[in-house]
Scaffold this motif. Structure first.
Motif, PDB file in Angstrom:
ATOM      1  N   GLY A  28       0.836  -1.195   0.000  1.00  0.00           N
ATOM      2  CA  GLY A  28       0.000   0.000   0.000  1.00  0.00           C
ATOM      3  C   GLY A  28       0.867   1.238   0.000  1.00  0.00           C
ATOM      4  N   GLY A  29       0.253   2.373  -0.243  1.00  0.00           N
ATOM      5  CA  GLY A  29       0.997   3.623  -0.222  1.00  0.00           C
ATOM      6  C   GLY A  29       1.493   3.964   1.170  1.00  0.00           C
ATOM      7  N   ASP A  30       2.390   4.918   1.240  1.00  0.00           N
ATOM      8  CA  ASP A  30       2.884   5.369   2.542  1.00  0.00           C
ATOM      9  C   ASP A  30       1.749   6.014   3.329  1.00  0.00           C
ATOM     10  OD1 ASP A  30       5.828   4.865   2.267  1.00  0.00           O
ATOM     11  OD2 ASP A  30       5.506   6.135   0.512  1.00  0.00           O
ATOM     12  N   GLY A  31       1.654   5.677   4.615  1.00  0.00           N
ATOM     13  CA  GLY A  31       0.645   6.279   5.468  1.00  0.00           C
ATOM     14  C   GLY A  31      -0.654   5.510   5.569  1.00  0.00           C
ATOM     15  N   VAL A  32      -0.720   4.290   4.995  1.00  0.00           N
ATOM     16  CA  VAL A  32      -1.978   3.532   5.056  1.00  0.00           C
ATOM     17  C   VAL A  32      -2.100   2.678   6.314  1.00  0.00           C
ATOM     18  CG1 VAL A  32      -2.305   3.497   2.556  1.00  0.00           C
ATOM     19  CG2 VAL A  32      -1.024   1.642   3.668  1.00  0.00           C
ATOM     20  N   GLY A  33      -1.031   2.595   7.118  1.00  0.00           N
ATOM     21  CA  GLY A  33      -1.130   1.871   8.377  1.00  0.00           C
ATOM     22  C   GLY A  33      -0.533   0.479   8.373  1.00  0.00           C
ATOM     23  N   LYS A  34       0.426   0.206   7.491  1.00  0.00           N
ATOM     24  CA  LYS A  34       1.023  -1.132   7.426  1.00  0.00           C
ATOM     25  C   LYS A  34       1.687  -1.528   8.748  1.00  0.00           C
ATOM     26  CE  LYS A  34       3.727  -0.516   3.955  1.00  0.00           C
ATOM     27  NZ  LYS A  34       3.517   0.945   3.977  1.00  0.00           N
ATOM     28  N   ILE A  66      -1.514  -8.589   1.573  1.00  0.00           N
ATOM     29  CA  ILE A  66      -2.592  -7.763   2.108  1.00  0.00           C
ATOM     30  C   ILE A  66      -2.356  -6.335   1.645  1.00  0.00           C
ATOM     31  CG2 ILE A  66      -3.662  -6.859   4.209  1.00  0.00           C
ATOM     32  CD1 ILE A  66      -2.799  -9.549   5.537  1.00  0.00           C
ATOM     33  N   LEU A  67      -3.229  -5.856   0.777  1.00  0.00           N
ATOM     34  CA  LEU A  67      -3.127  -4.500   0.252  1.00  0.00           C
ATOM     35  C   LEU A  67      -4.039  -3.591   1.066  1.00  0.00           C
ATOM     36  CD1 LEU A  67      -2.313  -2.327  -1.796  1.00  0.00           C
ATOM     37  CD2 LEU A  67      -4.090  -3.211  -3.334  1.00  0.00           C
ATOM     38  N   LEU A  68      -3.426  -2.668   1.801  1.00  0.00           N
ATOM     39  CA  LEU A  68      -4.192  -1.680   2.557  1.00  0.00           C
ATOM     40  C   LEU A  68      -4.392  -0.469   1.650  1.00  0.00           C
ATOM     41  CD1 LEU A  68      -2.411  -1.954   6.027  1.00  0.00           C
ATOM     42  CD2 LEU A  68      -4.459  -3.151   5.222  1.00  0.00           C
ATOM     43  N   LEU A 114      -5.954  11.054   2.197  1.00  0.00           N
ATOM     44  CA  LEU A 114      -5.960  10.605   3.588  1.00  0.00           C
ATOM     45  C   LEU A 114      -4.563  10.148   4.001  1.00  0.00           C
ATOM     46  CD1 LEU A 114      -7.360   9.774   6.231  1.00  0.00           C
ATOM     47  CD2 LEU A 114      -7.859   7.566   5.159  1.00  0.00           C
ATOM     48  N   ALA A 115      -3.923   9.371   3.125  1.00  0.00           N
ATOM     49  CA  ALA A 115      -2.580   8.902   3.433  1.00  0.00           C
ATOM     50  C   ALA A 115      -1.620  10.073   3.596  1.00  0.00           C
ATOM     51  CB  ALA A 115      -2.089   7.959   2.327  1.00  0.00           C
ATOM     52  N   GLU A 116      -1.790  11.116   2.788  1.00  0.00           N
ATOM     53  CA  GLU A 116      -0.933  12.302   2.891  1.00  0.00           C
ATOM     54  C   GLU A 116      -1.123  12.996   4.231  1.00  0.00           C
ATOM     55  OE1 GLU A 116       1.419  15.684   2.353  1.00  0.00           O
ATOM     56  OE2 GLU A 116       1.472  13.693   1.439  1.00  0.00           O
ATOM     57  N   ARG A 117      -2.360  13.099   4.692  1.00  0.00           N
ATOM     58  CA  ARG A 117      -2.607  13.722   5.992  1.00  0.00           C
ATOM     59  C   ARG A 117      -1.976  12.912   7.113  1.00  0.00           C
ATOM     60  NH1 ARG A 117      -7.471  14.556   3.294  1.00  0.00           N
ATOM     61  NH2 ARG A 117      -8.555  12.819   4.325  1.00  0.00           N
ATOM     62  N   ARG A 118      -2.017  11.584   6.995  1.00  0.00           N
ATOM     63  CA  ARG A 118      -1.398  10.737   8.008  1.00  0.00           C
ATOM     64  C   ARG A 118       0.120  10.894   7.977  1.00  0.00           C
ATOM     65  NH1 ARG A 118      -4.698   5.011   7.175  1.00  0.00           N
ATOM     66  NH2 ARG A 118      -6.660   5.638   8.148  1.00  0.00           N
ATOM     67  N   ARG A 119       0.687  10.955   6.768  1.00  0.00           N
ATOM     68  CA  ARG A 119       2.143  11.129   6.663  1.00  0.00           C
ATOM     69  C   ARG A 119       2.576  12.461   7.259  1.00  0.00           C
ATOM     70  NH1 ARG A 119       1.166   9.089   1.409  1.00  0.00           N
ATOM     71  NH2 ARG A 119       1.399  11.158   0.485  1.00  0.00           N
ATOM     72  N   THR A 120       1.787  13.508   7.001  1.00  0.00           N
ATOM     73  CA  THR A 120       2.116  14.833   7.519  1.00  0.00           C
ATOM     74  C   THR A 120       2.053  14.846   9.043  1.00  0.00           C
ATOM     75  OG1 THR A 120       1.288  15.888   5.509  1.00  0.00           O
ATOM     76  CG2 THR A 120       1.472  17.267   7.474  1.00  0.00           C
ATOM     77  N   ALA A 121       1.027  14.194   9.601  1.00  0.00           N
ATOM     78  CA  ALA A 121       0.891  14.148  11.053  1.00  0.00           C
ATOM     79  C   ALA A 121       2.039  13.373  11.694  1.00  0.00           C
ATOM     80  CB  ALA A 121      -0.448  13.510  11.429  1.00  0.00           C
ATOM     81  N   ARG A 167      -3.975 -14.278  -4.697  1.00  0.00           N
ATOM     82  CA  ARG A 167      -2.893 -13.918  -3.768  1.00  0.00           C
ATOM     83  C   ARG A 167      -3.220 -12.679  -2.950  1.00  0.00           C
ATOM     84  NH1 ARG A 167       2.003 -10.720  -4.281  1.00  0.00           N
ATOM     85  NH2 ARG A 167       1.881 -10.558  -6.540  1.00  0.00           N
ATOM     86  N   PHE A 168      -3.880 -11.714  -3.551  1.00  0.00           N
ATOM     87  CA  PHE A 168      -4.147 -10.428  -2.903  1.00  0.00           C
ATOM     88  C   PHE A 168      -5.460 -10.436  -2.135  1.00  0.00           C
ATOM     89  CE2 PHE A 168      -0.976  -8.716  -5.771  1.00  0.00           C
ATOM     90  CZ  PHE A 168      -0.530  -7.545  -5.165  1.00  0.00           C
ATOM     91  N   VAL A 169      -5.453  -9.719  -1.017  1.00  0.00           N
ATOM     92  CA  VAL A 169      -6.674  -9.319  -0.325  1.00  0.00           C
ATOM     93  C   VAL A 169      -6.618  -7.803  -0.199  1.00  0.00           C
ATOM     94  CG1 VAL A 169      -7.924  -9.336   1.859  1.00  0.00           C
ATOM     95  CG2 VAL A 169      -6.971 -11.465   0.955  1.00  0.00           C
ATOM     96  N   VAL A 170      -7.632  -7.121  -0.683  1.00  0.00           N
ATOM     97  CA  VAL A 170      -7.682  -5.659  -0.608  1.00  0.00           C
ATOM     98  C   VAL A 170      -8.563  -5.263   0.569  1.00  0.00           C
ATOM     99  CG1 VAL A 170      -8.229  -3.515  -1.814  1.00  0.00           C
ATOM    100  CG2 VAL A 170      -7.385  -5.496  -3.106  1.00  0.00           C
ATOM    101  N   ILE A 171      -8.017  -4.454   1.470  1.00  0.00           N
ATOM    102  CA  ILE A 171      -8.753  -4.006   2.654  1.00  0.00           C
ATOM    103  C   ILE A 171      -8.796  -2.487   2.653  1.00  0.00           C
ATOM    104  CG2 ILE A 171      -8.780  -3.946   5.179  1.00  0.00           C
ATOM    105  CD1 ILE A 171      -7.412  -6.655   5.179  1.00  0.00           C
ATOM    106  N   ASP A 172      -9.972  -1.958   2.868  1.00  0.00           N
ATOM    107  CA  ASP A 172     -10.157  -0.504   2.939  1.00  0.00           C
ATOM    108  C   ASP A 172      -9.496   0.020   4.209  1.00  0.00           C
ATOM    109  OD1 ASP A 172     -10.976   2.111   3.057  1.00  0.00           O
ATOM    110  OD2 ASP A 172     -13.126   1.681   3.047  1.00  0.00           O
ATOM    111  N   ALA A 173      -8.353   0.704   4.047  1.00  0.00           N
ATOM    112  CA  ALA A 173      -7.586   1.192   5.196  1.00  0.00           C
ATOM    113  C   ALA A 173      -8.169   2.460   5.794  1.00  0.00           C
ATOM    114  CB  ALA A 173      -6.133   1.433   4.786  1.00  0.00           C
ATOM    115  N   GLU A 174      -9.267   2.975   5.220  1.00  0.00           N
ATOM    116  CA  GLU A 174      -9.913   4.159   5.785  1.00  0.00           C
ATOM    117  C   GLU A 174     -10.881   3.787   6.904  1.00  0.00           C
ATOM    118  OE1 GLU A 174     -11.257   7.032   2.918  1.00  0.00           O
ATOM    119  OE2 GLU A 174      -9.820   6.327   1.415  1.00  0.00           O
TER     120      GLU A 174
END
Length: 265
Positions: free
Chosen positions: A27-33, A148-150, A156-163, A195-202
């Protein structure tokens, strides 16, 4: 007459059975991995299942140096960037991931080759197929048992990264870069739904953790017979008596409202 060079042969996937299980978080940076890996590790401890936690880049001593060059330094040419990630991955898999899998451990990695496909292949425009083949060659074809793809909207991810503060070189890339990442990750998941499971990280952290736990429990039930366990004192056992039952029990203790049928999906 100049001879025509042979067409490149796509890298092969290693699908040989092995005792352990390889689980990756993407997942992108800031999604909560990191947070979700913490939760999964706690669950495996409760089930007395032996696990190894690692990350890319940086899962080995060599990888730590490569991580410093890639994330904390200045500009890196995109092709050099892709090659450095592949070098880290080759060493990481050979020295840490494969030995742990052969020993019957669960390996949990924060990022693996799908990140290279998304970051360098798509967002850097180097070609997803070419970058994937490079990583498959570097790892002798090793793919995760579960990815596991978050997924979260880049804003949203940008706001988390900034915080969180202290952005690295890739986190400072513009919004279009992170949007391209998200689109490629979702495209990869659509291509390999087994192989993938997509989970809504929001969603809230506990809901995401429950979904991760359910999917890991299903994987262990299908393919976890060779897993190693630990006794209550923490010493390694030769083999867990019933990895699937132990993980199922740990999941149900953590989420008592969970219906048993959800673990059998």
């Amino acid at each position: 007459m100049t001879p025509t060079p042979p067409a490149p042969v796509p890298a092969q996937v290693d699908d040989a059975p092995r005792p352990g299980l390889f689980i990756t978080f993407e997942g992108g940076d800031g999604v909560g991995k990191s947070t979700q890996i913490d939760r999964l590790a706690t669950l495996l401890v409760a089930a007395h299942i032996e696990y190894v936690r690692t990350r890319e880049p940086g899962g080995t001593e060599l990888g730590t140096e490569i991580r410093r060059l890639l994330l904390d330094g200045g500009h890196v040419d995109p092709r050099a960037e892709a090659l450095l990630y592949a070098a880290d991955r080759a060493h990481h898999v050979t020295t840490k991931v494969r030995p742990a899998l052969e020993a019957g451990s669960v390996v949990i990695s924060d990022r693996y080759l799908d990140s290279s496909v998304a970051y360098q292949g798509a967002a850097r425009d180097l070609g997803p197929g070419e970058v994937r083949d490079l990583s498959l060659w570097a790892t002798d074809g090793l793919l995760p048992d579960l990815t596991i793809l978050l997924d979260a909207e880049p804003g949203l991810a940008e706001r988390r990264r900034t915080a969180r503060g202290g952005k690295d070189r890739l986190e400072r890339e513009p919004g279009a870069f992170h949007q391209a990442l998200r689109e490629e990750f979702l495209a990869l998941a659509a291509l390999e739904p087994e192989r993938f499971v997509v989970i809504d990280a929001e969603q809230d952290l506990e809901t995401v953790a429950r979904l991760v736990a359910v999917n890991v429990a299903r994987l262990v039930a299908r393919r976890g017979d060779g897993l190693r366990g630990e006794d209550a004192a923490g010493s390694s056992a030769v083999e867990a008596d019933s990895p699937a039952a132990a993980v199922r029990e740990a999941v149900l203790r953590r989420y008592p409202a969970l219906h048993v049928s959800e673990l059998d999906g």
